[in-house]
Write a protein that holds these residues in place. Sequence first.
Motif, short mmCIF file in Angstrom:
data_model
loop_
_atom_site.label_atom_id
_atom_site.label_comp_id
_atom_site.label_asym_id
_atom_site.label_seq_id
_atom_site.Cartn_x
_atom_site.Cartn_y
_atom_site.Cartn_z
N THR A 1 0.83 -1.20 0.00
CA THR A 1 0.00 0.00 0.00
C THR A 1 0.87 1.25 0.00
N VAL A 2 0.36 2.31 -0.66
CA VAL A 2 1.12 3.54 -0.83
C VAL A 2 0.17 4.72 -0.72
N PHE A 3 0.63 5.79 -0.06
CA PHE A 3 -0.12 7.06 0.00
C PHE A 3 0.73 8.12 -0.70
N ASP A 4 0.13 8.79 -1.70
CA ASP A 4 0.91 9.76 -2.48
C ASP A 4 0.75 11.20 -1.99
N GLY A 5 0.14 11.35 -0.82
CA GLY A 5 -0.12 12.67 -0.27
C GLY A 5 -1.55 13.11 -0.45
N THR A 6 -2.24 12.49 -1.41
CA THR A 6 -3.65 12.79 -1.66
C THR A 6 -4.50 11.52 -1.68
N ASN A 7 -4.01 10.52 -2.39
CA ASN A 7 -4.78 9.29 -2.60
C ASN A 7 -4.01 8.06 -2.13
N TYR A 8 -4.79 7.00 -1.85
CA TYR A 8 -4.23 5.73 -1.40
C TYR A 8 -4.31 4.71 -2.54
N PHE A 9 -3.22 3.92 -2.66
CA PHE A 9 -3.14 2.90 -3.70
C PHE A 9 -2.61 1.60 -3.09
N GLU B 1 8.29 -3.03 -3.38
CA GLU B 1 8.53 -1.99 -2.39
C GLU B 1 8.66 -0.64 -3.10
N PHE B 2 8.00 0.41 -2.54
CA PHE B 2 7.94 1.72 -3.18
C PHE B 2 8.78 2.74 -2.42
N MET C 1 -10.42 -16.10 5.44
CA MET C 1 -9.11 -16.01 4.81
C MET C 1 -8.44 -17.37 4.73
N SER C 2 -7.80 -17.61 3.62
CA SER C 2 -6.99 -18.82 3.46
C SER C 2 -5.98 -18.55 2.35
N ASN C 3 -4.86 -19.29 2.38
CA ASN C 3 -3.82 -19.14 1.35
C ASN C 3 -3.43 -17.67 1.16
N THR C 4 -3.24 -16.97 2.28
CA THR C 4 -2.88 -15.56 2.21
C THR C 4 -1.37 -15.43 2.05
N VAL C 5 -0.94 -14.71 1.02
CA VAL C 5 0.47 -14.59 0.69
C VAL C 5 0.87 -13.13 0.51
N GLY C 6 0.15 -12.25 1.12
CA GLY C 6 0.49 -10.83 1.06
C GLY C 6 -0.11 -10.12 2.24
N LEU C 7 0.61 -9.19 2.83
CA LEU C 7 0.14 -8.46 4.00
C LEU C 7 0.71 -7.05 3.95
N SER C 8 -0.15 -6.06 4.20
CA SER C 8 0.31 -4.68 4.21
C SER C 8 -0.52 -3.87 5.19
N LEU C 9 0.14 -2.98 5.93
CA LEU C 9 -0.53 -2.08 6.87
C LEU C 9 -0.31 -0.65 6.43
N ILE C 10 -1.33 0.19 6.62
CA ILE C 10 -1.18 1.60 6.32
C ILE C 10 -2.00 2.40 7.32
#
Length: 822
Positions: free
Chosen positions: A86-94, A137-138, A340-349
């Motif tokens: 996850t990424v925040f560009d200062g205005t929007n979340y992606f 990674e950004f 949830m099952s077979n989870t292979v990605g995790l991100s916190l923002i």
Amino acid sequence: MHKHGRAFFFFIGWLLVWASASGQCPQPAFTAPDTVCINGVFNVTNATAGADRYEWDFCSGDLEGTPTFTDLVTLPGANVPTNITTVFDGTNYFAFFFSRNNNHFYRLDFGNHPNNTPSVTNLGLLGALVQQPEPLEFVKEGNNWLALTANSYGNSNLVRLNFGTSLTSVPTVNDLGNFGGRLTRPRGIKVRQDQGNYVAIVTNANDNTLVMINFGATLATVPTTDSVLKTSPFLGTGLELISTAVIQDCNEWVGLTVDRAASRIYRLSFGTALFSLPGVSLLPAQMPSNANLFNVELAYDGGFMAFTEGFSGELHRLNFGVSMTNQAPQVTNLGNFGAMSNTVGLSLIKHEASSSWVGYAISFGLNKVHKFNFPNPCGMLPSAAAAIAQPAAQYSSAGPRSITLTAYGPGGGKSITRSVFVQPRIAVDFTAAGSPPVFTAITSPEDKIVDWEWDFGDGTPVKGASLAHNFPADGDYDVSLTVTGAAKNECGQTASTTKKIGVAGNRILSCPLPSFSLPDTVCINQPFAVTNTTLGASRYEWDFCGVDMGQTPTLQPLATIPQALILTDITTVFDGVNWYGFATSRDNARLYRLSFGNSLSNPPQISDLGYPGNVLFGPEQLKIVKEGNNWYGLLAQYLHSPGLVRLSFGNSLTNLPTFERLTALNGFVRLPRGIALAQDNGQTVALVTNDRDNTLTIINFKNSILNNPTAADVIVTNPMPGVSSGLVGVSVIKECENWYGIATSYAKGLYHLDFGPALWNRPVVTDLTRGYDFPLGPGRAAVTNNNGNYLAFAMLLNGDLLKLDFRQSIAANRPVITKVGE
């Protein structure tokens, strides 16, 4: 000067220069009041030494709570999606991720808040340089966005993506190589800036090593092998290192690496420089051996927190407290939320404006992105400035709160947390009952009140917390109570309330006595006056063209719903402008919306809202409620995975809703078929009929349908008398100050429910079937008040419509039951 003296001063000078260059850790310190007033602005005094930048969090500690879960979006065309970022560009979340097995690159656009439902864009193939990529990674440099990924299979090369000035651009791609074979099936990447340099940490799965790559001042360079360090293989048998996270604890860099094969977690100690070979030790924290850990994330929120997830779908939290040196973090299994099952990605923002945390997980087996929201109870108003030295803040809700200051200096950042209690202002209410009427004050906080002054609207002010009062005549009186708090109560010393009280025979009317007069005969097109003589009412509704529901209705075919398989229910909703109907199709798990426009007499436009797979199975009855500007629904799910599903439409019923299974309630609902939703004293109460054992489950959502009730918020009644199963319908209504309802069973059951003054209560049940033989059992039920008469309707399985006429009271009268149509 003696040469030794000169050497001593030279050493001291060198030491001071070295200390300044190496950057000592700031010493954060601040003071805040122990107690503040709700909605009151208060100042915080920052006394930090050695810092040049500050971050404030006036609602820290969210990550210690239990998150709520949402199935967010399905990913069309993805083939093994992995490693969401996850990424925040200062205005929007992606959010971004790769679909590993077909090399497609995806972007999720959330807009200005990470809780928004995202649009999904498949950016397709980025070229031949990207082959089975996983980690991502950004980094933002100046105005440009860059990212690193790695081909986890095949050539194991590191690849740079250049988005230019906008994350909505399709990136260009550069191959950075594998640094002389040092990358061997890279599965994880983290990039951090340390001492002006960008350092990437790559996790190798083939030889269980870490690789540190120093890009220098810009990620746009191509590092040489001289800028690469590689650890020895981690100790342990049968390892498969797969993900690493790092964080700065003051001026020390620390990290965690997870092993998928045996669910081990290793602690990394880099010291003051991230571009160095870390010390590695096995963390004693015990994880389930079958967790198959795939990802780890680190965050600070009033304490250091780590989160892991894996193939089991279970989310685990490791709470290290105030320091990552803690050898025994508290481990909590937050579960897989039933989905949830077979989870292979995790991100916190973190959404900084509201100081709230949102997490995302990606499932390659379900091709889905899941979202979990951590509780944020603070009610912090936006007067708190999060990045200045001396901020002011205010809270809009009461209770204990935590304030965290993170101070940054040349040597890194350090945090400190203080507690504050938000005190409510004086609240006042009163009750009135009996003959002669007795008035009793209700105040909060009780121990702060020193004076009570009553004005009964008849010219006789009186003091006292509880007292009796005789009124001179029948009528409506505006009764006021003003209370005064002790001088030490800094959150306001007075509060008042006024109620209209109906009095007849010196007795408080518990229920209004409606009364009005009008001419017996009026002229067409001529206005006439109506005189309202009601006692004890605060609100009125007039109907000058009342429809008699006691008459036999006419039947009109309305619409055919294509592709539906066993339509089980329809509910109608008016949004203030237009009418809608929502129909459930049980056997193909679909939901349909019928849009009638401004009248239910219009032919509806039918919209198939689709099949929300893995959430909706065998839907039966749906009820809809509005909270604030948003619409929500609660749906009974009967087949395959019985339980309740919450729907969120946002601010319009024309939106496609999101679906969330309330798995925590599964043990309290048993083949649910029917639902009633009602507001009672500011609380949302749901009643659910259970087919399996003929019981009724009553659930208190308290002040919001978005709350997640616990066992303490649930009542399950005894089975309804006479039959053992088949309870299918329920409907409730309030008569005067008490709640009543009708419940129906396919097994020829018909029941009167008396809840008393609170709907969240175990009802007294009366069997209404005595003396009446149904040809078949009744299905859904609906109860209403029509022209002062209480009527209930129930549809039999053979299509007959039954009317239950309780006349002027559903409380006191046994109904007259008749068949009014087929």
